[in-house]
Design an enzyme around this catalytic site. Structure first.
Site, mmCIF file in Angstrom:
data_model
loop_
_atom_site.group_PDB
_atom_site.id
_atom_site.type_symbol
_atom_site.label_atom_id
_atom_site.label_comp_id
_atom_site.label_asym_id
_atom_site.label_seq_id
_atom_site.Cartn_x
_atom_site.Cartn_y
_atom_site.Cartn_z
ATOM 1 N N ASP A 1 12.090 -45.238 68.131
ATOM 2 C CA ASP A 1 12.984 -44.083 68.012
ATOM 3 C C ASP A 1 14.011 -44.080 69.159
ATOM 4 O OD1 ASP A 1 11.503 -43.210 65.783
ATOM 5 O OD2 ASP A 1 10.007 -42.334 67.119
ATOM 6 N N ASN B 1 -4.903 -47.390 56.721
ATOM 7 C CA ASN B 1 -4.785 -47.866 58.106
ATOM 8 C C ASN B 1 -5.808 -47.258 59.064
ATOM 9 O OD1 ASN B 1 -2.760 -49.509 57.299
ATOM 10 N ND2 ASN B 1 -1.072 -48.327 58.170
ATOM 11 N N HIS C 1 6.120 -39.631 66.043
ATOM 12 C CA HIS C 1 6.825 -40.749 65.403
ATOM 13 C C HIS C 1 6.770 -40.606 63.888
ATOM 14 C CE1 HIS C 1 8.538 -44.640 64.628
ATOM 15 N NE2 HIS C 1 7.460 -45.041 63.994
ATOM 16 N N ARG D 1 4.843 -48.955 54.611
ATOM 17 C CA ARG D 1 5.184 -48.122 53.444
ATOM 18 C C ARG D 1 6.232 -48.758 52.538
ATOM 19 N NH1 ARG D 1 9.021 -43.417 55.202
ATOM 20 N NH2 ARG D 1 9.763 -44.197 57.215
ATOM 21 N N GLY E 1 3.829 -58.479 63.638
ATOM 22 C CA GLY E 1 3.029 -59.257 64.582
ATOM 23 C C GLY E 1 3.645 -60.597 64.954
ATOM 24 N N ALA F 1 -1.391 -60.027 64.213
ATOM 25 C CA ALA F 1 -0.410 -60.971 64.748
ATOM 26 C C ALA F 1 0.278 -61.845 63.698
ATOM 27 C CB ALA F 1 -1.088 -61.878 65.778
ATOM 28 N N ALA F 2 -0.309 -61.944 62.500
ATOM 29 C CA ALA F 2 0.321 -62.811 61.497
ATOM 30 C C ALA F 2 1.225 -62.025 60.558
ATOM 31 C CB ALA F 2 -0.757 -63.537 60.692
ATOM 32 N N GLY F 3 1.331 -60.730 60.772
ATOM 33 C CA GLY F 3 2.107 -59.881 59.869
ATOM 34 C C GLY F 3 3.583 -59.835 60.201
HETATM 35 C C1 LMR Z 1 9.612 -47.216 61.612
HETATM 36 O O1 LMR Z 1 9.910 -46.242 62.293
HETATM 37 O O2 LMR Z 1 10.454 -47.998 61.156
HETATM 38 C C2 LMR Z 1 8.162 -47.526 61.382
HETATM 39 O O3 LMR Z 1 7.378 -46.445 61.801
HETATM 40 C C3 LMR Z 1 7.835 -47.932 59.998
HETATM 41 C C4 LMR Z 1 8.090 -46.866 58.964
HETATM 42 O O4 LMR Z 1 7.266 -46.751 58.040
HETATM 43 O O5 LMR Z 1 9.096 -46.179 59.034
#
Ligand code: LMR
Length: 324
Positions: free
Chosen positions: A155, A99, A182, A86, A13, A8-10
């Site tokens: 997406d 992760n 995803h 990333r 989050g 939650a602090a990120g």
């Molecule tokens: C995104 O779709 O923006 C996220 O999954 C973060 C990422 O690393 O792309």
């Protein structure tokens, strides 16, 4: 209803918690957890916003189960965004080693404390962290596929944005099904089902598909080393969590795309449109007819998806050997 945000602090989050503080029904509770010591401060900050949603914040070292368990006690929904993001040049799969254990640990604590909670996972690589979570829940004897979701909704949000711009129509009028997973080639926007598709050349179809598949990387590169999408992901996470809640509260006709173990013949876990009910997602909505081009995208995604799923399952099986 009680909702927990873990991480939650990120970067995701905090805005996610803000959106939930403003969007949850009156009388709800919002419970925040993060390893960052200032998490109770984030909760205090949010608590000054005049909505009737009570906020509490918890923090502790990653190996300290007590604060996590306090945060997820008696929750209806958990949204997990904890973990690392990333940097340019990395794929989502590169985040797995860090992760994976974060997700295993958090889900394990939810399983012990709120075995019926709906768990929405944002933490990447979603294609692997969701099957991983399923294994942990199975081991604890509390796995219900209808209550576990990978949040692939960003997406869909991006598709709505890019197609609204393409067709010069309100973005809210775009209704698109984005299936698969995803990450990269596993993100399959079914453009052929969108109103106005006939006006697109094959070149535009491929350009739009490519942009939607790589939109996360577009943000990673634009942030130049400072992380990945946080604000749009928070918007996606909040929209998703609020729909899960709508279903739990008995509202009918609520749907969204999600990465779930939903009996797809294409892969055990597959992003697809689901409807929400009182026990999580209740139905997978058939994605219907696709074009030859889309079918090729689906076929091409299968090997990546299968590999991503296997990676999550194998990690969980190893992790469970040493984590009671
Ligand atoms: C995104 O779709 O923006 C996220 O999954 C973060 C990422 O690393 O792309």
């Amino acid at each position: 209803m009680k909702v927990a945000v873990l991480g939650a602090a990120g970067g995701i989050g905090q805005p996610l918690s803000l959106l939930l503080k403003n969007g949850l029904p009156s009388g709800s509770q919002l419970s925040l957890y993060d390893v960052a010591p200032f998490t109770p401060g984030v909760a205090k900050d949010l608590s000054h916003i005049p909505t009737d949603v009570a906020v509490e914040g918890f923090t502790g070292a990653p190996d300290d189960a007590a604060p996590v368990q306090q945060a997820v006690k008696d929750i209806d929904v958990a949204v997990i965004s904890a973990g690392v993001a990333r940097k340019p040049g990395m794929t989502r799969a590169d985040l797995f080693n860090i992760n994976a254990s974060i997700i295993a640990n958090l889900v394990n604590n939810i399983a012990k404390t709120s075995p019926k909670a709906c768990i929405c996972i944002i933490t990447n690589p979603v294609n692997s962290t969701v099957p991983l979570a399923a294994e942990v829940l199975k081991k604890r004897g509390v796995y219900d596929p209808h209550r576990l979701f990978g949040v692939s909704a960003l997406d869909t949000l991006r598709s709505e944005t890019f197609l609204g711009e393409e067709f010069k129509v309100p973005k809210s009028s775009i209704n698109i099904n984005v299936i698969g997973g995803h990450s990269g080639v596993t993100i399959i926007p079914l453009l052929s089902q969108v109103k106005g598709f006939e006006s697109l050349s094959q070149e535009r179809i491929e350009a739009l598909t490519n942009r939607i598949q790589n939109a996360g990387t577009e943000v990673v590169e634009a942030k130049a080393g400072a992380g990945s999408a946080t604000l749009s992901m928070a918007a996606a996470g909040a929209r998703f969590a609020l729909k899960v809640l709508d279903g739990l509260l008995g509202k009918s006709g609520v749907t969204e795309n999600a990465y779930v173990e939903g009996g797809s013949p294409l892969a055990p876990f597959f992003a697809q449109r689901v409807s929400f009910g009182k026990n999580g997602w209740d139905k997978v909505l058939d994605y219907g007819k696709v074009t030859d081009y889309e079918q090729k995208l689906i076929d091409a995604a299968k090997a990546t998806l299968d590999g991503d799923i296997k990676k999550g399952v194998e990690f969980a099986q190893e992790w469970l050997k040493t984590n009671a």
